[in-house]
Scaffold this active site. Structure first.
Site, PDB file in Angstrom:
ATOM      1  N   TRP A 295       5.796  14.023  66.422  1.00 16.71           N
ATOM      2  CA  TRP A 295       5.573  14.672  67.721  1.00 16.71           C
ATOM      3  C   TRP A 295       6.900  15.212  68.270  1.00 16.71           C
ATOM      4  O   TRP A 295       7.006  16.356  68.739  1.00 16.71           O
ATOM      5  CB  TRP A 295       4.977  13.629  68.672  1.00 16.71           C
ATOM      6  CG  TRP A 295       4.696  14.067  70.066  1.00 16.71           C
ATOM      7  CD1 TRP A 295       4.451  15.346  70.490  1.00 16.71           C
ATOM      8  CD2 TRP A 295       4.617  13.232  71.215  1.00 16.71           C
ATOM      9  NE1 TRP A 295       4.222  15.346  71.849  1.00 16.71           N
ATOM     10  CE2 TRP A 295       4.317  14.059  72.319  1.00 16.71           C
ATOM     11  CE3 TRP A 295       4.764  11.855  71.420  1.00 16.71           C
ATOM     12  CZ2 TRP A 295       4.162  13.561  73.606  1.00 16.71           C
ATOM     13  CZ3 TRP A 295       4.596  11.361  72.698  1.00 16.71           C
ATOM     14  CH2 TRP A 295       4.307  12.200  73.775  1.00 16.71           C
TER      15      TRP A 295
ATOM     16  N   ARG B  28      -3.061   9.486  64.339  1.00 20.89           N
ATOM     17  CA  ARG B  28      -4.128   8.481  64.479  1.00 20.89           C
ATOM     18  C   ARG B  28      -4.655   8.591  65.900  1.00 20.89           C
ATOM     19  O   ARG B  28      -5.397   9.483  66.231  1.00 20.89           O
ATOM     20  CB  ARG B  28      -3.564   7.093  64.125  1.00 20.89           C
ATOM     21  CG  ARG B  28      -4.609   6.041  63.772  1.00 20.89           C
ATOM     22  CD  ARG B  28      -3.948   4.727  63.399  1.00 20.89           C
ATOM     23  NE  ARG B  28      -3.152   4.184  64.492  1.00 20.89           N
ATOM     24  CZ  ARG B  28      -3.590   3.285  65.374  1.00 20.89           C
ATOM     25  NH1 ARG B  28      -4.791   2.797  65.269  1.00 20.89           N
ATOM     26  NH2 ARG B  28      -2.809   2.863  66.361  1.00 20.89           N
ATOM     27  N   LYS B  29      -4.190   7.707  66.789  1.00 19.61           N
ATOM     28  CA  LYS B  29      -4.695   7.768  68.170  1.00 19.61           C
ATOM     29  C   LYS B  29      -3.717   8.463  69.110  1.00 19.61           C
ATOM     30  O   LYS B  29      -4.106   9.172  70.020  1.00 19.61           O
ATOM     31  CB  LYS B  29      -4.938   6.363  68.689  1.00 19.61           C
ATOM     32  CG  LYS B  29      -6.103   5.638  68.051  1.00 19.61           C
ATOM     33  CD  LYS B  29      -6.327   4.343  68.787  1.00 19.61           C
ATOM     34  CE  LYS B  29      -7.588   3.659  68.347  1.00 19.61           C
ATOM     35  NZ  LYS B  29      -7.749   2.374  69.030  1.00 19.61           N
ATOM     36  N   GLY B  30      -2.433   8.160  68.914  1.00 20.34           N
ATOM     37  CA  GLY B  30      -1.420   8.753  69.781  1.00 20.34           C
ATOM     38  C   GLY B  30      -1.546   8.300  71.225  1.00 20.34           C
ATOM     39  O   GLY B  30      -1.400   9.097  72.143  1.00 20.34           O
TER      40      GLY B  30
ATOM     41  N   HIS C 258      15.164   8.239  59.547  1.00 23.43           N
ATOM     42  CA  HIS C 258      14.711   6.930  60.047  1.00 23.43           C
ATOM     43  C   HIS C 258      15.860   5.913  59.937  1.00 23.43           C
ATOM     44  O   HIS C 258      15.686   4.746  60.265  1.00 23.43           O
ATOM     45  CB  HIS C 258      13.546   6.405  59.204  1.00 23.43           C
ATOM     46  CG  HIS C 258      12.215   7.041  59.499  1.00 23.43           C
ATOM     47  ND1 HIS C 258      11.812   7.406  60.753  1.00 23.43           N
ATOM     48  CD2 HIS C 258      11.164   7.325  58.677  1.00 23.43           C
ATOM     49  CE1 HIS C 258      10.574   7.909  60.696  1.00 23.43           C
ATOM     50  NE2 HIS C 258      10.171   7.883  59.449  1.00 23.43           N
TER      51      HIS C 258
ATOM     52  N   ARG D 197       9.683   3.455  70.943  1.00 23.18           N
ATOM     53  CA  ARG D 197       8.313   3.209  71.412  1.00 23.18           C
ATOM     54  C   ARG D 197       8.101   1.723  71.613  1.00 23.18           C
ATOM     55  O   ARG D 197       8.784   0.905  70.975  1.00 23.18           O
ATOM     56  CB  ARG D 197       7.361   3.748  70.331  1.00 23.18           C
ATOM     57  CG  ARG D 197       5.931   3.790  70.706  1.00 23.18           C
ATOM     58  CD  ARG D 197       5.088   4.327  69.540  1.00 23.18           C
ATOM     59  NE  ARG D 197       3.736   4.598  69.976  1.00 23.18           N
ATOM     60  CZ  ARG D 197       2.729   4.914  69.178  1.00 23.18           C
ATOM     61  NH1 ARG D 197       2.948   5.030  67.880  1.00 23.18           N
ATOM     62  NH2 ARG D 197       1.525   5.132  69.655  1.00 23.18           N
TER      63      ARG D 197
ATOM     64  N   THR E 171       7.859  10.211  65.756  1.00 22.02           N
ATOM     65  CA  THR E 171       8.888  11.154  65.301  1.00 22.02           C
ATOM     66  C   THR E 171       8.306  12.529  64.963  1.00 22.02           C
ATOM     67  O   THR E 171       8.959  13.547  65.194  1.00 22.02           O
ATOM     68  CB  THR E 171       9.677  10.599  64.095  1.00 22.02           C
ATOM     69  OG1 THR E 171       8.750  10.179  63.113  1.00 22.02           O
ATOM     70  CG2 THR E 171      10.541   9.419  64.472  1.00 22.02           C
TER      71      THR E 171
ATOM     72  N   SER F  64       0.710   0.899  64.682  1.00 16.57           N
ATOM     73  CA  SER F  64       0.698   2.204  64.038  1.00 16.57           C
ATOM     74  C   SER F  64       1.180   2.092  62.592  1.00 16.57           C
ATOM     75  O   SER F  64       0.567   2.637  61.665  1.00 16.57           O
ATOM     76  CB  SER F  64       1.597   3.158  64.835  1.00 16.57           C
ATOM     77  OG  SER F  64       1.585   4.424  64.254  1.00 16.57           O
TER      78      SER F  64
ATOM     79  N   LYS G 226       7.019   5.435  62.877  1.00 15.35           N
ATOM     80  CA  LYS G 226       5.844   5.250  63.740  1.00 15.35           C
ATOM     81  C   LYS G 226       6.131   5.203  65.231  1.00 15.35           C
ATOM     82  O   LYS G 226       5.351   4.661  66.013  1.00 15.35           O
ATOM     83  CB  LYS G 226       5.050   4.000  63.297  1.00 15.35           C
ATOM     84  CG  LYS G 226       4.555   4.109  61.901  1.00 15.35           C
ATOM     85  CD  LYS G 226       3.588   5.266  61.763  1.00 15.35           C
ATOM     86  CE  LYS G 226       3.664   5.877  60.400  1.00 15.35           C
ATOM     87  NZ  LYS G 226       3.058   7.208  60.372  1.00 15.35           N
TER      88      LYS G 226
END
Ligand code: PAP
Length: 333
Positions: free
Chosen positions: A80, A299-301, A140, A162, A78, A170, A75
């Site tokens: 992207w 989702r929202k990003g 991961h 992040r 990754t 997320s 989350k």
């Protein structure tokens, strides 16, 4: 996906069972089994399968000098980042309108080693050695648990991290969606975001403790900058052009003056943006399995969404933990 392939036995079942017996266990509010085991300092699902997959990956993966591995805690963006690396590395291979990213979820183009290559559900270890270079993978898994050849060869790692609260939120919504689908009509009280905050804060989430995961890769990126490209989700959002340019240099395919003039970097950024990926037919309608749709990866990003979900006290606690853990490392999140 290749189904019905007979999987070679790479790690004996009894060995996994015996190892699990010896490992520290804990419960957590937010995974379908509610149980985690600690393997080499990091939590993974307390199932034979998860541990077995990691062991298979550790023992059987042979890195090549030319391999590129996109790494990150779940989350942290990754998918992207996988899309950005894939589009950059393969930019001369496909015409703009024929990019495989237009027809595939990024995770189907950049397989995750411990699950999509060495996992039972998608056994692909048989084809790894036949893949042409440069091979593009993802993981991961924390750095200290990666197979030795990743460290000893020229294989390069591209790590994304992040803000912890954005990562936590997320992860919460993603896993909640899966759990709710699994539970179906069962009378089920889902864990609250506050419960999950406590687990995440204590490091008790898959692949956690989160900050330890980040710190391992950060330190390595300082010691071996030619080995690790380290990026924050927030920085990639703020100045994608600069970072995609650096990424291309890092992987050895810098943009030419002509490409710069023709706006190739901007095209890659546009192609990999959440706006583009989210509205592709494949990502609107595709499914990983009956509990997980492709759309759940988008989702929202946004940057800073996490903070709105918690009281100022909880935000302050997470900030303090982050500062304490990162103190002296030169990194801030
Ligand atoms: P994974 O661990 O399941 O692979 P990962 O792709 O690392 O997930 O992270 C998902 C997050 O990245 C989601 O964040 P959110 O829940 O806060 O919205 C997802 O929306 C976000 N994301 C996916 N694609 C992009 C993109 N192209 N640009 C920015 N953020 C994105």
């Amino acid at each position: 996906m290749e189904k019905n392939h007979e999987e070679p036995i790479l790690v004996p079942e009894e060995e996994v069972q015996q190892l699990i017996e010896t490992l520290e266990k804990t419960s957590t509010s937010l995974i379908s089994t509610n149980k985690l085991i600690k393997y080499e300092g990091f939590w993974c699902a307390a199932s034979d399968e998860s541990l077995k997959n990691i062991l298979k990956f550790q023992r059987h993966f042979c890195a090549r000098d030319s391999d590129l591995i996109v790494a990150g805690h779940p989350k942290t963006g990754t998918n992207w980042f996988k899309a950005s690396v894939f589009a950059t590395v393969n930019r001369n291979k496909y015409p703009k309108l024929e990019s495989p990213l237009l027809k595939n979820l990024p995770r189907e183009l950049v397989y995750r080693l411990e699950s999509q290559i060495y996992g039972q559900a998608y056994p692909r270890p048989h084809h790894v050695d036949e893949l042409p270079s440069p091979r593009l993978f993802s993981t991961h898994i924390n750095y200290s648990s990666l197979p030795e050849s990743i460290s000893t060869t020229g294989c390069r790692i591209l790590y994304i991290c992040r803000n912890p609260l954005d990562t936590l939120v997320s992860l919460y919504y993603f896993v909640l969606t899966i759990i709710k689908k699994r539970k179906g009509d069962e009378d089920y009280e889902p864990p609250s975001l506050e419960d999950f905050f406590e687990d995440f804060y204590d490091g008790k989430a898959m692949h956690g403790p989160y900050l330890d995961h980040v710190i391992e890769y950060w330190k390595l990126s300082l010691e071996r900058p030619e080995k690790v490209f380290f990026i924050k989700y927030e920085d990639l959002k703020k100045d994608p052009e600069n970072h995609v340019r650096k990424l291309a240099e890092f992987v050895g395919v810098p943009f030419t003056m002509e490409e710069e003039r023709e706006g190739v970097i901007k095209e890659i950024i546009e192609l990999c943006s959440i706006k583009t990926l989210k509205q592709l037919e494949v990502n609107k309608n595709g499914t990983v399995n009956k509990f997980l749709d492709y759309k759940h990866f988008f989702r929202k990003g946004e940057v800073g969404d996490g903070i709105h979900h918690f009281t100022p006290d909880l935000v302050e606690r997470m900030n303090k933990l982050t500062q304490r853990k990162l103190q002296g490392t030169g990194l801030s999140l």
